[in-house]
Design a protein around this motif. Structure first.
Motif, mmCIF file in Angstrom:
data_model
loop_
_atom_site.group_PDB
_atom_site.id
_atom_site.type_symbol
_atom_site.label_atom_id
_atom_site.label_comp_id
_atom_site.label_asym_id
_atom_site.label_seq_id
_atom_site.Cartn_x
_atom_site.Cartn_y
_atom_site.Cartn_z
ATOM 1 N N PRO A 254 0.813 -1.223 0.000
ATOM 2 C CA PRO A 254 0.000 0.000 0.000
ATOM 3 C C PRO A 254 0.844 1.270 0.000
ATOM 4 O O PRO A 254 0.505 2.249 -0.684
ATOM 5 N N LEU A 255 1.956 1.276 0.728
ATOM 6 C CA LEU A 255 2.825 2.452 0.766
ATOM 7 C C LEU A 255 3.537 2.643 -0.569
ATOM 8 O O LEU A 255 3.688 3.774 -1.053
ATOM 9 N N ASN A 256 3.970 1.539 -1.175
ATOM 10 C CA ASN A 256 4.591 1.641 -2.500
ATOM 11 C C ASN A 256 3.594 2.154 -3.530
ATOM 12 O O ASN A 256 3.950 2.920 -4.431
ATOM 13 N N ALA A 257 2.341 1.739 -3.401
ATOM 14 C CA ALA A 257 1.306 2.191 -4.331
ATOM 15 C C ALA A 257 1.045 3.686 -4.177
ATOM 16 O O ALA A 257 0.811 4.391 -5.167
ATOM 17 N N VAL A 258 1.091 4.174 -2.942
ATOM 18 C CA VAL A 258 0.909 5.613 -2.722
ATOM 19 C C VAL A 258 2.011 6.392 -3.430
ATOM 20 O O VAL A 258 1.773 7.459 -4.012
ATOM 21 N N GLY A 259 3.228 5.864 -3.419
ATOM 22 C CA GLY A 259 4.332 6.545 -4.075
ATOM 23 C C GLY A 259 4.218 6.553 -5.586
ATOM 24 O O GLY A 259 4.598 7.528 -6.236
ATOM 25 N N GLU A 260 3.664 5.463 -6.168
ATOM 26 C CA GLU A 260 3.633 5.346 -7.623
ATOM 27 C C GLU A 260 2.309 5.783 -8.246
ATOM 28 O O GLU A 260 2.289 6.270 -9.375
ATOM 29 N N MET A 261 1.206 5.581 -7.541
ATOM 30 C CA MET A 261 -0.104 5.945 -8.088
ATOM 31 C C MET A 261 -0.992 6.510 -6.972
ATOM 32 O O MET A 261 -1.967 5.886 -6.565
ATOM 33 N N PRO A 262 -0.618 7.681 -6.436
ATOM 34 C CA PRO A 262 -1.310 8.221 -5.260
ATOM 35 C C PRO A 262 -2.801 8.450 -5.463
ATOM 36 O O PRO A 262 -3.587 8.255 -4.523
ATOM 37 N N TRP A 263 -3.217 8.888 -6.647
ATOM 38 C CA TRP A 263 -4.629 9.202 -6.848
ATOM 39 C C TRP A 263 -5.487 7.943 -6.914
ATOM 40 O O TRP A 263 -6.715 8.024 -6.766
ATOM 41 N N HIS A 264 -4.880 6.806 -7.127
ATOM 42 C CA HIS A 264 -5.601 5.542 -7.059
ATOM 43 C C HIS A 264 -5.553 4.961 -5.640
ATOM 44 O O HIS A 264 -6.564 4.503 -5.105
ATOM 45 N N ALA A 265 -4.354 4.983 -5.041
ATOM 46 C CA ALA A 265 -4.155 4.286 -3.770
ATOM 47 C C ALA A 265 -4.704 5.044 -2.569
ATOM 48 O O ALA A 265 -5.276 4.435 -1.660
ATOM 49 N N LEU A 266 -4.542 6.365 -2.549
ATOM 50 C CA LEU A 266 -4.955 7.118 -1.361
ATOM 51 C C LEU A 266 -6.456 7.007 -1.064
ATOM 52 O O LEU A 266 -6.831 6.840 0.109
ATOM 53 N N PRO A 267 -7.347 7.102 -2.057
ATOM 54 C CA PRO A 267 -8.775 6.930 -1.728
ATOM 55 C C PRO A 267 -9.088 5.555 -1.148
ATOM 56 O O PRO A 267 -9.917 5.437 -0.237
ATOM 57 N N ILE A 268 -8.406 4.516 -1.641
ATOM 58 C CA ILE A 268 -8.646 3.162 -1.122
ATOM 59 C C ILE A 268 -8.198 3.064 0.328
ATOM 60 O O ILE A 268 -8.912 2.516 1.182
ATOM 61 N N ILE A 269 -7.014 3.608 0.624
ATOM 62 C CA ILE A 269 -6.511 3.568 1.997
ATOM 63 C C ILE A 269 -7.391 4.399 2.923
ATOM 64 O O ILE A 269 -7.656 4.019 4.072
ATOM 65 N N LEU A 270 -7.866 5.553 2.436
ATOM 66 C CA LEU A 270 -8.750 6.397 3.239
ATOM 67 C C LEU A 270 -10.036 5.667 3.583
ATOM 68 O O LEU A 270 -10.478 5.681 4.749
ATOM 69 N N ILE A 271 -10.641 4.999 2.604
ATOM 70 C CA ILE A 271 -11.878 4.263 2.864
ATOM 71 C C ILE A 271 -11.622 3.096 3.811
ATOM 72 O O ILE A 271 -12.429 2.809 4.703
ATOM 73 N N TRP A 272 -10.493 2.448 3.649
ATOM 74 C CA TRP A 272 -10.124 1.370 4.577
ATOM 75 C C TRP A 272 -9.999 1.911 6.006
ATOM 76 O O TRP A 272 -10.509 1.307 6.958
ATOM 77 N N GLY A 273 -9.327 3.055 6.164
ATOM 78 C CA GLY A 273 -9.169 3.647 7.492
ATOM 79 C C GLY A 273 -10.495 4.049 8.103
ATOM 80 O O GLY A 273 -10.736 3.818 9.295
#
Length: 395
Positions: free
Chosen positions: A147-166
């Protein structure tokens, strides 16, 4: 006011049915992406990955239905989530996916033998829980960094997913991962280009895979998968059932899961085993106040798993078209709680911490010696240090 017997019976049945429905939906939605990603990483085509998921859904569905109905005990079965996490770290071996299927079959045979040969079962049970947990944690670490690597490479895809998970963890903890999976599905549906025949070919099909047997796949995949499945799934599954007051005979259950694993392996399915986390839902008080009335819960879960398996083809198509790192990120989120509990179990006993840490860092290192992967060497190193320190203490 009087209440009819049929009304009481329906009320009594509703509670375990709802528990089984919850267990299957949460279990499937939390880790089906991990299963598909692991099979794909091991060399499966999208059709073979979909077949593997479909076959394992059928296998655990039948196990849940038949066993619970026959013994009238809420014993639950699931796929090997730690095994899938391990497979994702191995990659495609020489010989391709057919060699992986051969390793699945060898693992299934070992599980059957564990049910038939008592000394083998005792040997697996003798592996210290701290070391088994440390090995699992080492395998999960790389995936949980995704998930952290994804935030670095594709933040606009990964951050919403992590936010919803949180947010799910804060307001609906049990549904946090399914919500993250749903968010991923929405993102993929709006950003991924699928071919015109994707939906035409989305109906699941069992695709036979001819197994091949190589020393490399047996040593690097079959043996670690067997140890992980037994130590991190089957034995904890027995412990969960006993904690809820059910005394089971493990041997027949191990043999059954091995037979189911062998059958599904021919269609690309990973190992079946006793459930641990979802077993707590089906066998616990929330399924029914009366322990003798909880067995419909895993039966319900079994039927739902088979129905959910019908979506395996479409899910595999989306996974194949999606950025691999994004799928690994969702899988990593699903494994955060497993990593936390594994680390807690590994470091709980002070006298086991050094062997556990050695196992953890060796497994996480990705070390390969003589073609044998890091989980095996982590297990060997941890047990060796444990025996050395115990002998030193005895002197």
């Amino acid at each position: 006011m009087t209440v009819s017997t049929s009304t009481v019976a329906r009320t009594d049945l509703a509670q375990p049915v709802l528990a089984g429905l919850l267990a299957s939906i949460v279990g499937y939605a939390s880790t089906f992406t991990l299963i598909l990603a692991a099979l794909t990483a091991a060399g499966a085509s999208p059709q073979q990955a979909g077949s593997g998921l479909f076959s394992i859904c059928i296998a655990i569905g039948i196990l849940n239905i038949v066993v619970a109905w026959r013994v009238r005990v809420p014993v639950s079965f699931a796929w090997s989530t730690p095994g899938a996490a391990f497979l994702l770290t191995v990659g495609e071996p020489p010989g391709g996916f057919s060699a992986v299927v051969g390793a699945f079959l060898v693992c299934a045979v070992l599980v059957i033998l564990t049910g038939l040969i008592k000394p083998l079962a005792r040997a697996i049970a003798a592996i210290p829980a701290a070391i088994a947990n440390a090995m699992l944690a080492g395998m999960l670490l790389t995936l949980c960094l995704a998930p952290l690597n994804a935030v670095g490479e594709m933040p606009w895809h990964a951050l919403p997913i992590i936010l919803i998970w949180g947010l799910g963890l804060r307001f609906a903890r049990r549904y946090a991962v399914p919500l993250a999976v749903a968010a991923t599905g929405i993102i993929l549906a709006t950003t991924t280009q699928l071919s015109d025949d994707t939906f035409v070919n989305a109906w699941p099909a069992l695709v036979p895979v001819m197994p091949s047997f190589t020393v490399d796949s047996i040593v690097r995949i079959a043996l670690p998968l067997y140890v992980v499945t037994m130590a991190s799934q089957n034995l904890p599954g027995i412990a969960v059932m006993r904690a809820n007051g059910y005394q089971l005979q493990p041997a027949p259950l191990f043999a059954l899961t091995g037979l189911a694993s062998a059958a599904s392996a021919f269609f690309g399915g990973i190992t079946s085993n006793l459930a641990a986390i979802t077993a707590a839902i089906c066998a616990g008080p929330e399924a029914h106040p009366d322990p003798d009335s909880r067995w419909p819960a895993p039966m319900t879960a079994g039927f739902v798993y088979i129905v959910l398996g019908l979506a395996a083809g479409l899910a595999a198509a989306f996974i194949a078209a999606a950025p691999p790192l994004l799928i690994q990120a969702v899988a990593g989120l699903a494994l955060f709680s497993s990593l936390a509990s594994s680390l807690a179990g590994a470091l709980a006993a002070e006298d086991m911490r050094l062997p556990a840490i050695l196992t953890f860092v060796t497994t996480a290192s990705g070390l390969t010696i003589g073609g044998v992967g890091a989980p095996f060497w982590g297990l060997v190193g941890g047990i060796a240090l444990f025996l050395l320190l115990r002998r030193e203490k005895a002197h």
